[in-house]
Design an enzyme around this catalytic site. Structure first.
Site, PDB file in Angstrom:
ATOM      1  N   SER A  22     -38.306   4.116  22.340  1.00  0.00           N
ATOM      2  CA  SER A  22     -39.398   4.864  21.689  1.00  0.00           C
ATOM      3  C   SER A  22     -39.865   4.080  20.471  1.00  0.00           C
ATOM      4  O   SER A  22     -39.082   3.328  19.879  1.00  0.00           O
ATOM      5  CB  SER A  22     -38.888   6.232  21.228  1.00  0.00           C
ATOM      6  OG  SER A  22     -39.850   6.862  20.401  1.00  0.00           O
TER       7      SER A  22
ATOM      8  N   TYR B 267     -32.948  11.379  16.928  1.00  0.00           N
ATOM      9  CA  TYR B 267     -33.666  10.796  18.073  1.00  0.00           C
ATOM     10  C   TYR B 267     -33.965   9.311  17.832  1.00  0.00           C
ATOM     11  O   TYR B 267     -33.682   8.458  18.678  1.00  0.00           O
ATOM     12  CB  TYR B 267     -34.964  11.579  18.291  1.00  0.00           C
ATOM     13  CG  TYR B 267     -35.812  11.084  19.431  1.00  0.00           C
ATOM     14  CD1 TYR B 267     -35.442  11.296  20.752  1.00  0.00           C
ATOM     15  CD2 TYR B 267     -37.010  10.405  19.188  1.00  0.00           C
ATOM     16  CE1 TYR B 267     -36.232  10.848  21.800  1.00  0.00           C
ATOM     17  CE2 TYR B 267     -37.812   9.961  20.225  1.00  0.00           C
ATOM     18  CZ  TYR B 267     -37.416  10.177  21.535  1.00  0.00           C
ATOM     19  OH  TYR B 267     -38.200   9.730  22.572  1.00  0.00           O
TER      20      TYR B 267
ATOM     21  N   ALA C 133     -32.592   7.203  15.721  1.00  0.00           N
ATOM     22  CA  ALA C 133     -31.373   6.381  15.666  1.00  0.00           C
ATOM     23  C   ALA C 133     -30.864   6.105  17.079  1.00  0.00           C
ATOM     24  O   ALA C 133     -30.409   5.000  17.387  1.00  0.00           O
ATOM     25  CB  ALA C 133     -30.309   7.080  14.835  1.00  0.00           C
ATOM     26  N   SER C 134     -30.964   7.112  17.973  1.00  0.00           N
ATOM     27  CA  SER C 134     -30.489   6.897  19.355  1.00  0.00           C
ATOM     28  C   SER C 134     -31.356   5.839  20.051  1.00  0.00           C
ATOM     29  O   SER C 134     -30.843   4.985  20.777  1.00  0.00           O
ATOM     30  CB  SER C 134     -30.503   8.215  20.156  1.00  0.00           C
ATOM     31  OG  SER C 134     -31.812   8.585  20.564  1.00  0.00           O
ATOM     32  N   LYS C 135     -32.659   5.868  19.800  1.00  0.00           N
ATOM     33  CA  LYS C 135     -33.546   4.903  20.459  1.00  0.00           C
ATOM     34  C   LYS C 135     -33.387   3.508  19.845  1.00  0.00           C
ATOM     35  O   LYS C 135     -33.518   2.493  20.534  1.00  0.00           O
ATOM     36  CB  LYS C 135     -35.002   5.375  20.376  1.00  0.00           C
ATOM     37  CG  LYS C 135     -35.262   6.676  21.138  1.00  0.00           C
ATOM     38  CD  LYS C 135     -34.926   6.550  22.634  1.00  0.00           C
ATOM     39  CE  LYS C 135     -35.372   7.762  23.428  1.00  0.00           C
ATOM     40  NZ  LYS C 135     -35.132   7.625  24.858  1.00  0.00           N
TER      41      LYS C 135
ATOM     42  N   ILE D  16     -46.750  10.258  24.272  1.00  0.00           N
ATOM     43  CA  ILE D  16     -47.227  10.324  25.661  1.00  0.00           C
ATOM     44  C   ILE D  16     -47.287  11.800  26.063  1.00  0.00           C
ATOM     45  O   ILE D  16     -46.341  12.555  25.797  1.00  0.00           O
ATOM     46  CB  ILE D  16     -46.253   9.563  26.609  1.00  0.00           C
ATOM     47  CG1 ILE D  16     -45.973   8.134  26.098  1.00  0.00           C
ATOM     48  CG2 ILE D  16     -46.796   9.534  28.038  1.00  0.00           C
ATOM     49  CD1 ILE D  16     -47.168   7.223  25.981  1.00  0.00           C
TER      50      ILE D  16
HETATM   51  N1  LIG Z   1     -43.238  11.640  25.771  1.00  0.00           N
HETATM   52  C1  LIG Z   1     -43.196  10.837  24.739  1.00  0.00           C
HETATM   53  O1  LIG Z   1     -44.065  10.891  23.842  1.00  0.00           O
HETATM   54  C2  LIG Z   1     -42.111   9.805  24.608  1.00  0.00           C
HETATM   55  C3  LIG Z   1     -42.268   8.847  23.585  1.00  0.00           C
HETATM   56  C4  LIG Z   1     -41.284   7.897  23.441  1.00  0.00           C
HETATM   57  C5  LIG Z   1     -40.181   7.873  24.284  1.00  0.00           C
HETATM   58  N2  LIG Z   1     -40.058   8.823  25.259  1.00  0.00           N
HETATM   59  C6  LIG Z   1     -38.867   8.752  26.102  1.00  0.00           C
HETATM   60  O2  LIG Z   1     -39.255   8.703  27.456  1.00  0.00           O
HETATM   61  C7  LIG Z   1     -38.245   9.307  28.269  1.00  0.00           C
HETATM   62  C8  LIG Z   1     -38.895  10.365  29.163  1.00  0.00           C
HETATM   63  O3  LIG Z   1     -39.492  11.342  28.332  1.00  0.00           O
HETATM   64  P1  LIG Z   1     -40.548  12.411  28.865  1.00  0.00           P
HETATM   65  O4  LIG Z   1     -41.540  12.592  27.785  1.00  0.00           O
HETATM   66  O5  LIG Z   1     -40.940  12.058  30.225  1.00  0.00           O
HETATM   67  O6  LIG Z   1     -39.604  13.717  28.828  1.00  0.00           O
HETATM   68  P2  LIG Z   1     -39.456  14.964  29.823  1.00  0.00           P
HETATM   69  O7  LIG Z   1     -38.702  15.981  29.051  1.00  0.00           O
HETATM   70  O8  LIG Z   1     -40.779  15.312  30.383  1.00  0.00           O
HETATM   71  O9  LIG Z   1     -38.555  14.370  30.994  1.00  0.00           O
HETATM   72  C9  LIG Z   1     -37.203  14.040  30.765  1.00  0.00           C
HETATM   73  C10 LIG Z   1     -36.411  14.305  32.023  1.00  0.00           C
HETATM   74  O10 LIG Z   1     -35.066  13.896  31.768  1.00  0.00           O
HETATM   75  C11 LIG Z   1     -34.196  14.861  32.339  1.00  0.00           C
HETATM   76  N3  LIG Z   1     -32.918  14.862  31.629  1.00  0.00           N
HETATM   77  C12 LIG Z   1     -32.679  15.180  30.335  1.00  0.00           C
HETATM   78  N4  LIG Z   1     -31.383  15.113  30.070  1.00  0.00           N
HETATM   79  C13 LIG Z   1     -30.763  14.740  31.228  1.00  0.00           C
HETATM   80  C14 LIG Z   1     -29.416  14.522  31.595  1.00  0.00           C
HETATM   81  N5  LIG Z   1     -28.409  14.699  30.725  1.00  0.00           N
HETATM   82  N6  LIG Z   1     -29.153  14.140  32.857  1.00  0.00           N
HETATM   83  C15 LIG Z   1     -30.147  13.973  33.759  1.00  0.00           C
HETATM   84  N7  LIG Z   1     -31.440  14.197  33.476  1.00  0.00           N
HETATM   85  C16 LIG Z   1     -31.742  14.578  32.226  1.00  0.00           C
HETATM   86  C17 LIG Z   1     -34.922  16.197  32.171  1.00  0.00           C
HETATM   87  O11 LIG Z   1     -34.439  17.185  33.090  1.00  0.00           O
HETATM   88  C18 LIG Z   1     -36.366  15.797  32.417  1.00  0.00           C
HETATM   89  O12 LIG Z   1     -36.717  15.966  33.785  1.00  0.00           O
HETATM   90  C19 LIG Z   1     -37.212   9.893  27.306  1.00  0.00           C
HETATM   91  O13 LIG Z   1     -36.134   9.000  27.200  1.00  0.00           O
HETATM   92  C20 LIG Z   1     -37.971   9.977  26.003  1.00  0.00           C
HETATM   93  O14 LIG Z   1     -37.123   9.917  24.890  1.00  0.00           O
HETATM   94  C21 LIG Z   1     -41.005   9.791  25.445  1.00  0.00           C
END
Ligand SMILES: NC(=O)c1ccc[n+]([C@@H]2O[C@H](COP(=O)([O-])OP(=O)(O)OC[C@H]3O[C@@H](n4cnc5c(N)ncnc54)[C@H](O)[C@@H]3O)[C@@H](O)[C@H]2O)c1
Length: 251
Positions: free
Chosen positions: A139, A152, A154-156, A185
């Protein structure tokens, strides 16, 4: 075009869902992994006549025994496993003093340990198959000091450093390891975490003045797992963020 197999975690929603769809379109067999079984059902419904291109696996990526079983399942696939996309993740928007150690541990458990454990379980298979590609979804909050992201972000940040170390250690096995750092996003995660004020702030600080679409992350992932297109790219963090991490003064 026939390609190998790829494991996509978090495939039930948002970025993972779009990635699964795009990779199937590109000819990959997708092992769609998510803890939310009903979300995987929705993915299968959406894919309809392309369902044969998908193996849905309901799995919590913090469950190491389940990860071992997934690795066993991947050995039995008709097409060799060539890639892993770690998109499963959880978020929180909590100021430093309001973040508990327990919240920090929980976020690390999914975002860092989960991606680490899956990579460790599947990399030997990639190696046996002649090499491959791992993409971690980090992220921009792992790069910049964004307000409210102590756990969040720190994890990324940890995931970004892990990307570089894995790239160095796995290069001899012909496994490339890269990360994508998305900006904001439009996904269910964001709809849950972003207030109107948060949205306004992103719109003000992203030079392209808009949120990204999940497909715009999926296409960057498709590039990074395609050994013909990104064969010399490893250890990199690709920000897909409308210019957010490049920006300084914005007026
Ligand atoms: N949407 C954003 O703005 C954004 C920005 C930067 C980074 N991200 C990263 O992108 C990735 C996807 O995010 P997203 O926005 O699509 O989120 P989302 O919540 O729409 O989808 C995440 C999916 O991960 C699954 N999940 C969560 N914990 C889980 C676990 N312990 N085991 C198995 N599945 C699990 C959930 O059930 C969900 O279907 C994440 O790592 C998020 O941190 C998202």
């Amino acid at each position: 075009m026939d390609r190998g197999s790829v494991v996509v975690t978090g495939a039930g929603s948002g970025i993972g869902f779009s990635t699964a769809e795009l990779l199937i379109e590109a000819g990959w067999h997708v092992v769609a992994a998510d803890r939310d079984a009903s979300a995987l059902d929705r993915l299968m419904d959406r894919l309809d006549n392309r369902a044969a291109m998908v193996t849905p696996v309901a799995i919590d990526i913090t469950d190491e025994a389940a990860i071992s079983r997934l690795a066993g399942q991947c050995r039995e696939l008709a097409r060799p496993l060539m890639a892993l996309v770690n998109s499963a993740g959880i978020a929180a928007n909590t100021r430093f003093f309001d973040t508990t150690a327990e919240q920090l541990r929980r976020i690390y458990e999914v975002n860092v340990v989960g991606a680490f454990a899956l990579s460790q379980a599947l990399a030997p298979l990639l190696k046996e198959n002649g090499g491959g590609s791992i993409v971690h979804i980090a992220s921009v909050s792992g790069i910049k000091g964004n307000l409210g992201r102590s756990a969040y972000g720190a994890s990324k940040g940890a995931l970004i450093t892990l990307t570089k170390i894995m790239a160095v250690e796995l290069a001899d096995d012909l496994i490339r390891v890269n990360a994508i750092a998305p900006g904001p996003i439009e996904t269910p995660m964001v709809r849950e975490n972003h207030t109107a004020a948060t949205r306004e702030e992103w719109q003000r600080t992203v030079p392209m003045r808009r949120y990204g679409r999940p497909e715009e992350i999926a296409s960057a992932i498709a590039f990074l797992i395609d050994g013909r297109q990104s064969s010399y790219v490893t250890g990199q963090v690709l920000s897909v963020d409308g210019g957010f991490t490049a920006a300084g003064l914005m007026n």
